[in-house]
Structure formats: structure tokens, C-alpha cells
Design a protein around this motif. Structure first.
Motif, mmCIF file in Angstrom:
data_model
loop_
_atom_site.group_PDB
_atom_site.id
_atom_site.type_symbol
_atom_site.label_atom_id
_atom_site.label_comp_id
_atom_site.label_asym_id
_atom_site.label_seq_id
_atom_site.Cartn_x
_atom_site.Cartn_y
_atom_site.Cartn_z
ATOM 1 N N GLU A 165 1.084 -0.932 0.100
ATOM 2 C CA GLU A 165 -0.015 -0.007 0.014
ATOM 3 C C GLU A 165 1.000 1.147 0.012
ATOM 4 O O GLU A 165 0.209 2.103 -0.393
ATOM 5 N N TYR A 166 2.404 1.069 0.599
ATOM 6 C CA TYR A 166 2.616 2.399 0.789
ATOM 7 C C TYR A 166 3.302 2.661 -0.489
ATOM 8 O O TYR A 166 3.544 3.409 -1.180
ATOM 9 N N ARG A 167 3.913 1.473 -1.486
ATOM 10 C CA ARG A 167 4.323 1.604 -2.650
ATOM 11 C C ARG A 167 3.144 2.198 -3.581
ATOM 12 O O ARG A 167 3.340 3.621 -4.675
ATOM 13 N N LEU A 168 2.125 1.684 -3.674
ATOM 14 C CA LEU A 168 1.294 2.346 -4.317
ATOM 15 C C LEU A 168 1.328 3.829 -3.726
ATOM 16 O O LEU A 168 0.810 4.219 -4.909
ATOM 17 N N LEU A 169 1.002 4.337 -2.511
ATOM 18 C CA LEU A 169 0.800 5.588 -2.363
ATOM 19 C C LEU A 169 1.645 6.166 -3.080
ATOM 20 O O LEU A 169 0.789 7.754 -3.389
ATOM 21 N N GLU A 170 2.971 6.190 -2.921
ATOM 22 C CA GLU A 170 4.188 6.777 -3.269
ATOM 23 C C GLU A 170 4.114 6.991 -4.737
ATOM 24 O O GLU A 170 4.223 7.789 -5.173
ATOM 25 N N LEU A 208 -5.873 0.457 0.982
ATOM 26 C CA LEU A 208 -5.206 1.585 0.894
ATOM 27 C C LEU A 208 -6.407 2.762 1.632
ATOM 28 O O LEU A 208 -6.149 3.701 2.117
ATOM 29 N N ARG A 209 -7.300 2.687 0.792
ATOM 30 C CA ARG A 209 -8.396 3.207 1.334
ATOM 31 C C ARG A 209 -9.225 3.388 2.421
ATOM 32 O O ARG A 209 -9.825 4.347 3.332
ATOM 33 N N ILE A 221 -9.274 8.052 -3.633
ATOM 34 C CA ILE A 221 -8.563 7.328 -4.585
ATOM 35 C C ILE A 221 -10.104 7.735 -5.244
ATOM 36 O O ILE A 221 -11.023 6.984 -5.055
ATOM 37 N N ARG A 222 -10.407 7.452 -6.321
ATOM 38 C CA ARG A 222 -10.655 7.821 -7.656
ATOM 39 C C ARG A 222 -10.576 6.328 -8.460
ATOM 40 O O ARG A 222 -9.640 6.157 -9.130
#
Length: 243
Positions: A165-170, A208-209, A221-222
Motif C-alpha cells: 500500500e505504501y508503494r502504491l501511494l508513493e 489503501l482506501r 482514490i478515484r
């Protein structure tokens, strides 16, 4: 019950090792210690991998069929986008002249087999400390991400995230409002040669959401139907999505 948090990813390691048993052992050991790992069996496949993906460290065997680790190291050092890629040799060649040759041809460090997992981990951590620049803090809307410490906050509130989730958000925060397809996200987060089910992305987006959006807060997150996902700044408030 809340699942225990996984440690943040320590770094992305490309393992190039032709011996299948040792390759699997290295993959398992490094993942257990918090690294993200991709592994290939020879130098040609390593070069193909590096055409599209840059790891944090390349861990090379020396004696491989076809393109040797030494030749691979020379080629990497000639490529403009890879000249500064940290390279660590892990090889059975222990003669002092071999060590000198490896370092003279561009390797940053050299370990001989057999090598303990603790020693390998220590050398990788040392390489990452020396070669990773201090990274700027990223902000977008109510979010702040500190890459150096793997910390995320929303309006000052800590947001605990697992490594994926961290890598996705970054990725989202470095490319705000850009729409990423599920296929894009799979390749960027897991790498091109790792088999992961496409719906795995949806699972991590839900996590993540859940971490980002507390009750009453707009969903950042859309979901773009039939296209993918994008990060917004939350100015247009809406209820968190179920996707």
C-alpha cells in the motif's frame, strides 16, 4: 481484529543467479528480511529486466553460462540510466585478484559464498545507505509522504500502511491525478516478470482506501470504470468507494 502491520520495504533487489536452489533461497531469505525481490537465472534476462525496471541493488553471481556476472557488470556501467546502480557480487570466486577485478569493473561490494543471511543483509543495508539520496518530502492535498522514513500523514494524522500500500501511494503521489490501469500498477509495483493475479490490485486499493479515509473524510482514490485508479486531492468530497 486488525492484522499486524508488515515492515516497510527496505529496498528492491534484483538477484541474478543461475543455480536454481540458491536463487530460491536468496529470494526467500531477502523477502523474509523485508526486501522486494525479483530473480533471474542469467545475464541476458537481467539485461532484459533492466530495460524496463530499475532495482535499488543488483546482486550478481559471477560464473554464469553465456554472459558472465563480470561482463554484465561492465555492460550495466556503460548504460546511461544504470551507471550509478549499486552492484554487489555474491560469488564462489574468492581469490584476491577476482575481488580486485570485480571492484575495478564497477562493482560496489563483493561477498564470497557461502555467506550468512545476516552478513548479506548488512552489506545490502550499507549499500542502500550510501547510494540512496535524502529524498524530498512529497505533499498532495491533505497527504504528506516522507520517503526517507516511510511515513505518511493525512492532515497531520499518521496513516499506517503495509509495504505494498505504501508503494502504491508513493506512485500515486508522484503522479497525482494520473490514471493507472491495473496492468500498469502490477508492472510498476511487482515488476514485469512476477505473476500476480490482476484482482490483487483491487485488494490493495481497498486496504489503501481504508487506511487513508476515516469516517467523514472524502475518498482520495478515484475509480475510473474500465480504466483504473487515480489519486485526487479530496476537494470534491464524496463518500468512500466500495471498490
Amino acid at each position: 481484529m486488525t492484522a499486524p502491520m508488515q515492515p516497510a520495504c527496505k529496498g528492491f533487489i534484483l538477484v541474478v543467479e543461475d543455480e536454481p536452489a540458491l536463487r530460491l533461497l536468496l529470494e526467500h531469505s531477502l523477502r523474509q528480511r523485508g526486501y522486494r525481490v525479483s530473480a533471474v537465472p542469467d545475464g541476458e534476462q537481467a539485461l532484459s529486466f533492466l530495460e524496463t525496471t530499475r532495482p535499488d541493488v543488483a546482486l550478481l553471481d559471477w560464473m554464469m553460462p553465456g554472459l558472465s556476472g563480470l561482463d554484465l557488470c561492465r555492460i550495466i556501467r556503460q548504460k546511461p540510466g544504470l551507471k550509478d546502480l549499486p552492484i554487489l557480487f555474491l560469488t564462489a570466486r574468492m581469490d584476491e585478484q577476482d575481488v580486485i577485478a570485480g571492484l575495478d569493473n564497477g562493482a560496489d561490494d563483493y561477498l564470497t559464498k557461502p555467506c550468512s543471511a545476516d552478513r548479506l543483509d548488512a552489506r545490502l543495508r550499507a549499500l542502500l545507505r550510501r547510494t540512496r539520496p535524502v529524498q524530498d518530502i512529497i505533499t498532495f492535498g491533505p497527504l504528506t509522504l516522507e520517503p526517507e522514513h516511510h511515513q505518511v500523514t493525512r492532515n497531520g494524522r499518521p496513516v499506517p500502511l503495509g509495504p505494498t500500500e505504501y508503494r502504491l501511494l508513493e506512485l500515486f503521489m508522484r503522479h497525482p491525478r494520473r490514471v493507472f490501469s491495473r496492468e500498469d500498477l502490477l508492472e510498476r509495483i511487482w515488476g514485469p516478470n512476477v505473476h500476480v493475479e490482476i484482482r490483487t490490485i483491487d485488494v490493495h486499493i481497498r486496504r489503501l482506501r481504508k487506511a487513508l479515509n476515516h469516517e467523514g473524510e472524502p475518498d482520495l482514490i478515484r475509480t475510473i470504470r474500465a480504466a483504473g485508479y487515480a489519486l485526487e486531492d479530496g476537494r470534491m468530497a464524496r463518500q468512500p468507494s466500495a471498490d
